[in-house]
Design a protein around this motif. Sequence first.
Motif, mmCIF file in Angstrom:
data_model
loop_
_atom_site.group_PDB
_atom_site.id
_atom_site.type_symbol
_atom_site.label_atom_id
_atom_site.label_comp_id
_atom_site.label_asym_id
_atom_site.label_seq_id
_atom_site.Cartn_x
_atom_site.Cartn_y
_atom_site.Cartn_z
ATOM 1 N N SER A 56 0.820 -1.203 0.000
ATOM 2 C CA SER A 56 0.000 0.000 0.000
ATOM 3 C C SER A 56 0.855 1.255 0.000
ATOM 4 O O SER A 56 1.886 1.314 0.673
ATOM 5 N N GLY A 57 0.421 2.259 -0.758
ATOM 6 C CA GLY A 57 1.100 3.547 -0.754
ATOM 7 C C GLY A 57 2.241 3.625 -1.745
ATOM 8 O O GLY A 57 2.519 2.698 -2.501
ATOM 9 N N ALA A 58 2.907 4.766 -1.711
ATOM 10 C CA ALA A 58 4.031 5.015 -2.620
ATOM 11 C C ALA A 58 5.121 5.757 -1.863
ATOM 12 O O ALA A 58 4.853 6.485 -0.915
ATOM 13 N N GLY A 59 6.349 5.550 -2.303
ATOM 14 C CA GLY A 59 7.479 6.209 -1.662
ATOM 15 C C GLY A 59 8.552 5.207 -1.313
ATOM 16 O O GLY A 59 8.682 4.151 -1.954
ATOM 17 N N ILE A 60 9.344 5.517 -0.309
ATOM 18 C CA ILE A 60 10.396 4.613 0.146
ATOM 19 C C ILE A 60 9.769 3.305 0.616
ATOM 20 O O ILE A 60 8.837 3.323 1.420
ATOM 21 N N PRO A 61 10.236 2.150 0.140
ATOM 22 C CA PRO A 61 9.671 0.880 0.612
ATOM 23 C C PRO A 61 9.892 0.689 2.109
ATOM 24 O O PRO A 61 10.984 0.958 2.635
ATOM 25 N N LEU A 62 8.862 0.253 2.788
ATOM 26 C CA LEU A 62 8.923 0.018 4.227
ATOM 27 C C LEU A 62 8.263 -1.328 4.521
ATOM 28 O O LEU A 62 7.106 -1.538 4.183
ATOM 29 N N LEU A 63 9.029 -2.235 5.101
ATOM 30 C CA LEU A 63 8.518 -3.544 5.488
ATOM 31 C C LEU A 63 8.032 -3.455 6.928
ATOM 32 O O LEU A 63 8.828 -3.248 7.848
ATOM 33 N N SER A 64 6.731 -3.596 7.135
ATOM 34 C CA SER A 64 6.130 -3.472 8.460
ATOM 35 C C SER A 64 5.815 -4.862 9.004
ATOM 36 O O SER A 64 4.903 -5.535 8.517
ATOM 37 N N ILE A 65 6.573 -5.289 10.032
ATOM 38 C CA ILE A 65 6.466 -6.643 10.573
ATOM 39 C C ILE A 65 5.694 -6.579 11.888
ATOM 40 O O ILE A 65 6.169 -6.024 12.878
ATOM 41 N N HIS A 66 4.501 -7.142 11.872
ATOM 42 C CA HIS A 66 3.593 -7.031 13.004
ATOM 43 C C HIS A 66 4.034 -7.886 14.182
ATOM 44 O O HIS A 66 4.867 -8.789 14.068
ATOM 45 N N GLY A 67 3.420 -7.608 15.343
ATOM 46 C CA GLY A 67 3.683 -8.369 16.550
ATOM 47 C C GLY A 67 2.703 -9.509 16.736
ATOM 48 O O GLY A 67 1.968 -9.893 15.826
ATOM 49 N N ALA A 68 2.685 -10.048 17.950
ATOM 50 C CA ALA A 68 1.795 -11.157 18.277
ATOM 51 C C ALA A 68 0.336 -10.716 18.164
ATOM 52 O O ALA A 68 -0.024 -9.607 18.554
ATOM 53 N N GLY A 69 -0.480 -11.599 17.622
ATOM 54 C CA GLY A 69 -1.892 -11.295 17.467
ATOM 55 C C GLY A 69 -2.214 -10.483 16.237
ATOM 56 O O GLY A 69 -3.343 -10.011 16.086
ATOM 57 N N GLY A 70 -1.237 -10.320 15.339
ATOM 58 C CA GLY A 70 -1.429 -9.425 14.209
ATOM 59 C C GLY A 70 -1.745 -10.112 12.900
ATOM 60 O O GLY A 70 -2.438 -11.104 12.820
ATOM 61 N N GLY A 71 -1.190 -9.535 11.859
ATOM 62 C CA GLY A 71 -1.444 -9.924 10.484
ATOM 63 C C GLY A 71 -1.155 -8.718 9.619
ATOM 64 O O GLY A 71 -0.728 -7.665 10.117
ATOM 65 N N PHE A 72 -1.390 -8.837 8.320
ATOM 66 C CA PHE A 72 -1.098 -7.715 7.424
ATOM 67 C C PHE A 72 -1.847 -6.461 7.846
ATOM 68 O O PHE A 72 -1.351 -5.340 7.701
ATOM 69 N N ASP A 73 -3.077 -6.639 8.387
ATOM 70 C CA ASP A 73 -3.885 -5.488 8.780
ATOM 71 C C ASP A 73 -3.246 -4.721 9.929
ATOM 72 O O ASP A 73 -3.209 -3.488 9.927
ATOM 73 N N GLN A 74 -2.699 -5.458 10.908
ATOM 74 C CA GLN A 74 -2.007 -4.795 12.003
ATOM 75 C C GLN A 74 -0.734 -4.120 11.499
ATOM 76 O O GLN A 74 -0.378 -3.024 11.952
ATOM 77 N N GLY A 131 10.089 -3.603 12.975
ATOM 78 C CA GLY A 131 9.686 -4.808 13.692
ATOM 79 C C GLY A 131 9.099 -4.426 15.038
ATOM 80 O O GLY A 131 9.774 -3.787 15.852
ATOM 81 N N VAL A 132 7.852 -4.789 15.264
ATOM 82 C CA VAL A 132 7.151 -4.417 16.491
ATOM 83 C C VAL A 132 6.947 -5.650 17.364
ATOM 84 O O VAL A 132 6.471 -6.691 16.888
ATOM 85 N N SER A 133 7.316 -5.546 18.633
ATOM 86 C CA SER A 133 7.096 -6.607 19.617
ATOM 87 C C SER A 133 7.722 -7.921 19.127
ATOM 88 O O SER A 133 8.913 -7.966 18.833
ATOM 89 N N ALA A 134 6.936 -8.988 19.003
ATOM 90 C CA ALA A 134 7.486 -10.266 18.537
ATOM 91 C C ALA A 134 7.971 -10.187 17.101
ATOM 92 O O ALA A 134 8.802 -11.000 16.672
#
Length: 322
Positions: A56-74, A131-134
Motif C-alpha cells: 500500500s502507498g508510494a514512496g520509500i519501501p517500508l517492510l512493516s512486521i507485526h507483533g503477536a496477534g497481528g497480520g497484514f492489517d495490524q 519490527g514491532v514486539s514479537a
Amino acid sequence: MIRIGGFLLITLIAIMMATGVASLLYSNELSRLRATVSHGSLVAELDVGPVEYADSGAGIPLLSIHGAGGGFDQGLALAADLVGGGFRVIAPSRFGYLRTPVPQDPSAIAQADAHSALLSKLNVPKAVVVGVSAGARSAVELALRHPDKVAALILVVPALYSPTSPVSTDIGRGNKFAFWAVNAGGDFAWWAAETIAPSILIRFVGVRPALVAAAPQAEKDRIASFVKSVEPLSLRVAGLKIDSAPQSYELPLQEITAPTIIISARDDLFNTLPSAEFAASRIHGARLVVFDTGGHLLVGRVQAVRKAIRAFLAGAGLTPSG
C-alpha cells in the motif's frame, strides 16, 4: 472500565451464550471481521510456501512486521500510526496469521528468509524495516542474514533476548482467562471479554488499564481498535502460539550494519525495556528512545514516536515523500 475476575467473566460469557441476542450480535460481528480480513491483501507463492501481504502507498519501501496477534492489517495500522505517510508499506502476515500457514520451520530465521524472498518477489531491493514486539525477532534476523535488504532498522517494544530480565507477562486472573481464550482459539471468548471487560484484554496486550482510562479519547479509540484487531482470534491463534515462546538465545547483534533505532517504555507490562537496552548496547550506533510511561502500545506517545522515527530516517538520508 469494568474489572472482572476470570471465573466471573467465564460465567458471564456462559450467560451471554445462552441468550439469542448475544449470539446474534456475535455472529454478525464475526462475519464482518472475517470479511474485513479477506480483503486488502495478496498471497505470494514463495519457496517457503504462501505468504500473505499487503502492498500500500508510494514512496520509500517500508517492510512493516507485526507483533503477536497481528497480520497484514495490524502491520498497515502500525506503520500508519508509528511512522506516518510517504512510504510504500509492505505488510506481511507472519507464519500462522490469517492466510499465511505455518511451515515445517516457523522460526524467526525462516520468517526472516521469507521476508527477504517477499521483497525480492516484489522487486524491492532494499527497505526500511520496522519490527514491532514479537515481529522484532524476524526483523533482527533479516538485518543479520540479508543486510543488503535493510536500509534502516526500527525496533519498537522489541520482544528480544535479555540476559538479565527476559520479556514476560504476569499471570493474574485476567491474564489466565486471556491465555485460555488464546489457547482455545476462542473467537466468542475474546469478543465477549472485549464487550464485557475490555480492561482484561488491555492488560493482556501489555498496558495498564488506568493509563488508557486517563488518556484522551483518540488514544482510547486507538487502543480499542488494536484490541479488536486481534479478532478473529481463530485466524491468528497458530501464530500466537509460535510467538508465545520467548527468545532464549543471544544473537550477534554487533554484526548489524543498518542504522538502527529502538523504542520502548519503562511501564511496558511485557518488560521489553531490558531487551531494548541490551540490543542498543550491542548494535553499533543504535539510538535508544525510552518513555517513562506508555505501556506496550505506547499510549500517549504515538506522536513523539513518529517524530523520533522520522527524524532518525531523515538522519539516515531516508526522507519520505510528502
